[in-house]
Scaffold this active site. Structure first.
Site, PDB file in Angstrom:
ATOM      1  N   LYS A 263       0.846  -1.242   0.051  1.00 25.87           N
ATOM      2  CA  LYS A 263       0.157   0.137  -0.019  1.00 25.87           C
ATOM      3  C   LYS A 263       1.119   1.227   0.027  1.00 25.87           C
ATOM      4  O   LYS A 263       1.918   1.337   0.513  1.00 25.87           O
ATOM      5  CB  LYS A 263      -0.706   0.172   1.289  1.00 25.87           C
ATOM      6  N   ASP A 333      -2.739  -7.672  -1.706  1.00 23.10           N
ATOM      7  CA  ASP A 333      -3.517  -6.629  -0.477  1.00 23.10           C
ATOM      8  C   ASP A 333      -5.003  -7.256  -0.438  1.00 23.10           C
ATOM      9  O   ASP A 333      -5.877  -6.698   0.601  1.00 23.10           O
ATOM     10  CB  ASP A 333      -3.437  -5.361  -1.124  1.00 23.10           C
ATOM     11  N   ARG A 337     -10.178 -11.560   2.359  1.00 18.56           N
ATOM     12  CA  ARG A 337     -10.936 -12.892   1.836  1.00 18.56           C
ATOM     13  C   ARG A 337     -10.326 -14.144   2.011  1.00 18.56           C
ATOM     14  O   ARG A 337     -10.752 -15.129   1.705  1.00 18.56           O
ATOM     15  CB  ARG A 337     -11.486 -12.566   0.322  1.00 18.56           C
TER      16      ARG A 337
HETATM   17  N1  BES Z   1      -8.020  -3.937   4.660  1.00 18.51           N
HETATM   18  C1  BES Z   1      -8.458  -3.273   3.096  1.00 18.51           C
HETATM   19  C2  BES Z   1      -9.698  -2.748   2.986  1.00 18.51           C
HETATM   20  C3  BES Z   1      -9.721  -1.424   3.368  1.00 18.51           C
HETATM   21  C4  BES Z   1      -9.087  -0.422   2.621  1.00 18.51           C
HETATM   22  C5  BES Z   1     -10.390  -0.890   4.587  1.00 18.51           C
HETATM   23  C6  BES Z   1      -9.103   0.734   2.997  1.00 18.51           C
HETATM   24  C7  BES Z   1     -10.459   0.329   4.802  1.00 18.51           C
HETATM   25  C8  BES Z   1      -9.854   1.363   4.046  1.00 18.51           C
HETATM   26  C9  BES Z   1      -8.040  -4.690   2.519  1.00 18.51           C
HETATM   27  O1  BES Z   1      -7.358  -5.702   2.908  1.00 18.51           O
HETATM   28  C10 BES Z   1      -7.679  -4.400   1.219  1.00 18.51           C
HETATM   29  O2  BES Z   1      -6.400  -3.989   1.008  1.00 18.51           O
HETATM   30  N2  BES Z   1      -8.604  -4.503  -0.160  1.00 18.51           N
HETATM   31  C11 BES Z   1      -8.108  -3.995  -1.236  1.00 18.51           C
HETATM   32  C12 BES Z   1      -8.698  -5.050  -2.280  1.00 18.51           C
HETATM   33  C13 BES Z   1      -8.217  -4.850  -3.723  1.00 18.51           C
HETATM   34  C14 BES Z   1      -6.780  -4.893  -3.806  1.00 18.51           C
HETATM   35  C15 BES Z   1      -9.070  -5.785  -4.567  1.00 18.51           C
HETATM   36  C16 BES Z   1      -8.774  -2.666  -1.568  1.00 18.51           C
HETATM   37  O3  BES Z   1     -10.051  -2.322  -1.105  1.00 18.51           O
HETATM   38  O4  BES Z   1      -8.247  -1.749  -2.113  1.00 18.51           O
HETATM   39 ZN    ZN Z   2      -7.090  -5.911   4.775  1.00 19.19          ZN
HETATM   40 MN    MN Z   3      -5.301  -5.558   2.136  1.00 17.61          MN
END
Ligand code: BES
Ligand code: ZN
Ligand code: MN
Length: 512
Positions: A263, A333, A337
């Site tokens: 990230k 990331d 899931r």
């Molecule tokens: N923990 C994050 C989701 C998240 C992001 C929660 C920002 C709150 C604020 C999750 O693990 C994640 O990174 N999801 C990605 C998925 C994508 C790579 C398909 C996302 O939402 O960007």
């Molecule tokens: Zn996450």
């Molecule tokens: Mn993530």
């Protein structure tokens, strides 16, 4: 902090010695002859106060009351929502050091739901995080007396409110702790501490047990960190032995760097909140322990960090989940899931009446629903309706999202049974479609709490949501099954010469 429920009219409340007397004034309230009522009438007449929600009038050393401070709070229609908003406006006062003992009452009698909301709002308004501060000023408020005209009428909702405070604050505490103070092993210890309460048991599975179970997707996420994973299994047994449990599965990523699909640095600290699903499950067990309702609940938490080291899983790697299905990890990331899918497969062994997973799963859900409502997905309409209802009643609302099969198209992979991501479009929905591949025929719901579990900015911190929604759902299920049980008992032992009639309550439960 201690809450007490006490029979008090306005005159008796005015005589209570404390640091703060807060009086809720609803629009329909008819002021009496006591000194506080006269003050309200006067202030209203002069235009200094009204019963509109958010209106507040403070006075100090008033001759009308024994309390040092008197605050009149506009409480609108007296609904749970209005009362909550009114009590939250005390936040600045209750977060300070001055108010140690308070009495709160209402000019007109509050309904049970409003009393529960009031208790929760007072706790929320006075909450302070202290664990990792060297000179922390802990919450000053140590006792809050809720004055009502009829104690018996609102006792059960009051008790529910107090138990919810314990649950929500447990969830907030663990959500707020930095990742180095909330590792997977520390979360496991927190779960073990809950098992001191009656009817709660806890089992912790470490890396060896998880490998033996074949949780290849969960293990893939955990392989890039020094912190060993934990799979937490909690049981609350308050119902009959043969009564199927409701399973709660909480995402427990104690820190989400994104892994190799790392990230950006900005706001990455907020990814310590990526275990708020897990924290909500712990909070629910805390509240269950306090309330001891007649229901069986299983809590499952896959807990690990998502880190990028030399052993970390790489984009394109294919892993085998506990279900046997293979997954091409196209984006490391999208790890939530991956840990949840194996926990969902594990949940099936309990043949649960319903399985509900709770996860800070997607940024896309934040874009879709913001911080007001959690995203709700379900493969059964009755389960969705029950959760929607629980959300409204508990003021912890959610919004149902679609699960059309077309949304799963993008999860196709050339190298495995599925990929772990689809495109950017509908990102919260495609994540839910991924999870659905692991629930077989179980009644299943998924709550995406990425927008609701914590606040950013100046008010940065965890909210304790959706402990309120989940507890309200569980308590409703407990009372429905109690009613059904009574109805069955009446049918089994009919009075001689009479055909058994379904009870009123039984019929109502069926309708619900
Ligand atoms: N923990 C994050 C989701 C998240 C992001 C929660 C920002 C709150 C604020 C999750 O693990 C994640 O990174 N999801 C990605 C998925 C994508 C790579 C398909 C996302 O939402 O960007
Ligand atoms: Zn996450
Ligand atoms: Mn993530």
């Amino acid at each position: 902090m201690n809450f007490d429920l006490k029979k008090l009219d306005l005159e008796a409340a005015a005589a209570e010695k404390c640091d703060l007397l807060a009086v809720l004034v609803t629009e329909s309230a008819k002021p009496g002859k006591d000194s506080v009522s006269q003050l309200i009438a006067q202030a209203t007449k002069q235009g200094d106060f009204s019963a509109k929600v958010g209106k507040l009038l403070q006075s100090y050393g008033s001759a009308a009351v024994s309390a040092r401070r008197l605050v009149l709070l506009g409480a609108g229609d007296g609904s749970a929502r209005a009362v909550r908003q009114a009590a939250l406006s005390l936040s600045a006062l209750l977060k300070g050091p001055q108010v140690k003992r308070m009495v709160v009452t209402s000019v007109s009698a509050l309904e049970g739901a409003a009393v529960s909301a009031l208790v929760q709002a007072v706790a929320e308004a006075s909450y302070v995080y202290t664990t990792t501060k060297s000179k922390a000023e802990p919450r000053a408020l140590s006792r809050c007396v809720v004055g009502v005209p009829d104690v018996a009428k609102v006792r059960s909702e009051f008790d529910t409110g107090v138990a919810l405070v314990a649950g929500v604050e447990f969830a907030r505490e663990w959500g707020n702790r930095p990742a180095n103070h909330a590792t997977p092993s520390m979360l496991a210890d927190a779960a073990k501490s809950l098992a001191k309460q009656p009817r709660i048991q806890c089992k912790i599975h470490g890396p060896a047990e998880v490998a033996k179970l074949g949780m290849g997707a969960f293990m893939a996420v955990a392989q890039g960190t020094e912190q060993p994973l934990r799979f937490i299994e909690l049981h609350y047994r308050g119902g009959a032995k043969d009564q199927p449990a409701i399973a709660l599965v909480g995402k427990g990523i104690t820190f989400d760097t994104g892994g190799i699909s790392i990230k950006p640095a900005g706001e990455m600290d907020e990814m310590k909140f990526d275990m708020c699903g897990a924290a909500s499950v712990l909070g629910v067990f805390k509240a269950l322990g306090e309330l001891q309702p007649a229901i069986n609940v299983v809590g499952l938490i896959p807990a690990c960090e998502n880190m990028p080291d030399g052993r970390a899983v790489k984009p394109g790697d294919v892993v085998t989940s506990m279900s046997g299905q293979t997954i091409e990890i196209l984006n490391t990331d999208a790890e939530g899931r991956l840990v949840l899918c194996d926990a969902l497969t594990y949940a099936a062994r309990f043949k649960p009446a319903a399985v509900i997973d709770i996860a800070t799963l997607t940024g896309a859900c934040v874009i879709a629903l913001g911080g007001v409502r959690s995203g709700l997905y379900a493969n059964r309409d009755d389960l969705a309706t029950a959760l929607e209802k629980a959300g409204e009643v508990s003021l912890d609302p959610c919004w149902r999202m679609p699960l059309d099969d077309e949304y799963a198209e993008g999860l196709k992979s050339n190298f495995a049974d599925m990929g772990n991501v689809a495109g950017r479009a509908g990102g919260s929905i495609t994540a839910a479609k991924f999870l659905q591949k692991f629930v077989a025929d179980m009644p299943w719901a998924h709550l995406d709490i990425a927008g609701t579990a914590w606040k950013g900015g100046a008010a940065k911190g965890s909210t304790g949501r959706p402990v309120g929604l989940l507890m309200r759902y569980l308590l409703t299920q407990a009372s429905l099954s109690a009613v059904a049980k009574r109805a069955a008992a009446t049918r089994a032992t009919p009075a001689r010469g009479k055909t058994p009639k379904p009870t009123k309550a039984g019929a109502a439960a069926k309708q619900a």
